[in-house]
Design an enzyme around this catalytic site. Structure first.
Site, mmCIF file in Angstrom:
data_model
loop_
_atom_site.group_PDB
_atom_site.id
_atom_site.type_symbol
_atom_site.label_atom_id
_atom_site.label_comp_id
_atom_site.label_asym_id
_atom_site.label_seq_id
_atom_site.Cartn_x
_atom_site.Cartn_y
_atom_site.Cartn_z
ATOM 1 N N GLY A 12 0.730 -1.057 0.148
ATOM 2 C CA GLY A 12 0.016 0.139 -0.017
ATOM 3 C C GLY A 12 0.778 1.448 0.011
ATOM 4 O O GLY A 12 0.564 2.372 -0.629
ATOM 5 N N ASN A 13 1.976 1.265 0.592
ATOM 6 C CA ASN A 13 2.667 2.522 0.745
ATOM 7 C C ASN A 13 3.321 3.040 -0.527
ATOM 8 O O ASN A 13 4.004 4.003 -0.728
ATOM 9 C CB ASN A 13 3.902 2.229 1.787
ATOM 10 C CG ASN A 13 5.118 1.249 1.354
ATOM 11 O OD1 ASN A 13 4.729 0.161 0.801
ATOM 12 N ND2 ASN A 13 6.161 1.919 1.690
ATOM 13 N N LYS A 132 -13.797 -10.239 6.214
ATOM 14 C CA LYS A 132 -13.061 -8.910 5.679
ATOM 15 C C LYS A 132 -14.196 -7.828 5.682
ATOM 16 O O LYS A 132 -14.876 -7.909 4.590
ATOM 17 C CB LYS A 132 -12.511 -9.025 4.406
ATOM 18 C CG LYS A 132 -11.223 -9.860 4.461
ATOM 19 C CD LYS A 132 -9.791 -9.328 5.042
ATOM 20 C CE LYS A 132 -8.924 -10.480 5.125
ATOM 21 N NZ LYS A 132 -7.706 -9.713 5.639
ATOM 22 N N LYS A 217 -3.422 -9.926 -1.242
ATOM 23 C CA LYS A 217 -2.214 -9.743 -2.343
ATOM 24 C C LYS A 217 -0.985 -10.494 -2.017
ATOM 25 O O LYS A 217 -0.494 -10.851 -3.059
ATOM 26 C CB LYS A 217 -2.258 -8.270 -2.403
ATOM 27 C CG LYS A 217 -1.528 -7.433 -1.697
ATOM 28 C CD LYS A 217 -0.136 -6.956 -2.124
ATOM 29 C CE LYS A 217 1.034 -6.319 -1.027
ATOM 30 N NZ LYS A 217 0.620 -6.310 0.398
ATOM 31 N N LYS A 280 2.451 -11.996 4.988
ATOM 32 C CA LYS A 280 3.964 -11.812 4.160
ATOM 33 C C LYS A 280 4.671 -13.063 4.534
ATOM 34 O O LYS A 280 5.206 -13.547 3.454
ATOM 35 C CB LYS A 280 4.553 -10.785 4.468
ATOM 36 C CG LYS A 280 3.934 -9.313 3.936
ATOM 37 C CD LYS A 280 4.359 -8.176 4.186
ATOM 38 C CE LYS A 280 3.630 -6.819 4.058
ATOM 39 N NZ LYS A 280 2.563 -6.683 2.994
#
Ligand code: ADP
Ligand code: MG
Length: 318
Positions: A12-13, A132, A217, A280
């Site tokens: 996202g960053n 979610k 993702k 991750k």
């Protein structure tokens, strides 16, 4: 000559720096910065394949859809189509930025975005317990109406109102994988599986059909890295390295760990925050267990140094 493929999952960053910089222009500028570092990877000889997140962007599209439906009776945009819209818009920003950066460097390499569907299992247990939250808050009457008329799962969010929740099933197959591979083979830099891919199922007729769900993702990019036999799987996020005891006084930054270390630390449950770093690490574990050799977690500005072994957290098979 075998190509040295690197899959990079950008977090996202790379698209939204902070809540004060969310406009389309700001997102474009954030992508500009990340693309400088991706161009360095290309210059270093990697065939780069890019995956990216889309959480906030899908949120914006849904919000616009909801506001327009309320105010003007416009049709609403289904979640799978929001995902497709976001892949197109984010892909456009990344591909144009990368094309401009490569052009400035005199590198003649094509860049293309593939709108990507990710096949999930209709029987995935996640569909039985959607968790979610997506879209805006509703009052109880509207929430109950949508539940009845549209089959939504809705939950009350501690005093803030009601919200829709959807499943986050496991990605099984990337539908467009052969096209992605053909593009890589032709020397094209590919942007794919945005937001983990648009979740689709095979319905009773055997047809592909979009579902209202979200895919992680990191998991989508991990499957992509496995499918294209990536030499290295890079996860670019907001931290230079991964830590044990993150945020605690005895925090310890990790330089290099093995697959078995990663599994052990993950199982300890205290190191990697659920919903941010834990997925991750899981994504890396999946890649290495499926035959991958090495993965790196770092931030955009350190991608080049990390690939040279100077920083980042490396997770290796042995
Ligand atoms: P992305 O958009 O890249 O997926 P996330 O916010 O989901 O970003 O995940 C990255 C964040 O995970 C970091 O910014 C950091 O705050 C957090 N984090 C949680 N646990 C750890 C850890 N053990 N080591 C480093 N960062 C961690
Ligand atoms: Mg994340």
């Amino acid at each position: 000559m075998a190509k040295k493929v690197a899959v990079i999952a950008i977090g996202g960053n790379s698209l939204i720096k902070d809540t004060k910089h969310q406009s389309v222009e700001d997102q474009y500028l954030a992508a500009t910065e990340t693309c400088v570092h991706i161009a360095d990877m290309i210059e270093a000889g990697y065939e780069v394949v890019i995956g990216h997140g889309n959480g906030p962007q899908v949120g914006f599209i849904l919000r616009r859809s909801e506001i327009a439906a309320k105010a003007e009776g416009m049709h609403e945009v289904p979640l799978d189509v929001c995902g497709a819209d976001s892949q197109g818009a984010i892909g456009y920003s990344l591909q144009q930025n990368l094309q401009n950066e490569l052009h400035r460097r005199g590198i003649n390499k094509p860049v293309a975005t593939v709108v990507t569907q990710t096949l999930v299992d209709r029987e995935d247990p996640a569909f039985k317990s959607p968790s979610k939250p997506i879209g805006g808050f509703m009052d109880e009457i509207e929430a109950k109406r949508r539940q009845k008329e549209m089959g939504w799962t809705v939950v009350e969010d501690a005093g803030r109102g009601w919200r829709r929740v959807v499943a986050s099933p496991n990605p099984k197959e990337i539908v467009e994988i052969e096209s992605i591979k053909a593009l890589i083979k032709s020397g094209t830099i590919v942007i794919a599986v945005g937001g983990g891919g648009i979740p689709v199922i095979r319905n009773a007729k055997g047809d592909l059909e979009g579902v209202a769900a979200v895919i992680d993702k990191d998991f989508g990019s991990s499957l992509l890295a496995t499918n294209v036999d990536a030499e290295v799987f890079v996860i670019s996020t907001a931290v230079e390295r991964v830590a044990l005891n993150y945020g605690k006084p005895d925090q310890k930054w990790l330089d290099k760990i093995t697959l078995s270390d990663a599994k052990k630390y993950l199982a300890e449950g205290t190191h990697f925050a659920k919903g941010s770093m834990a997925p991750k690490i899981q994504a890396v574990i999946r890649f290495l267990e499926a035959g991958g050799k090495q993965a790196i977690i770092t931030n955009p500005e350190n991608i080049g140094r990390a690939l040279k072994g100077e920083t980042g957290t490396w997770i290796i098979k042995e």
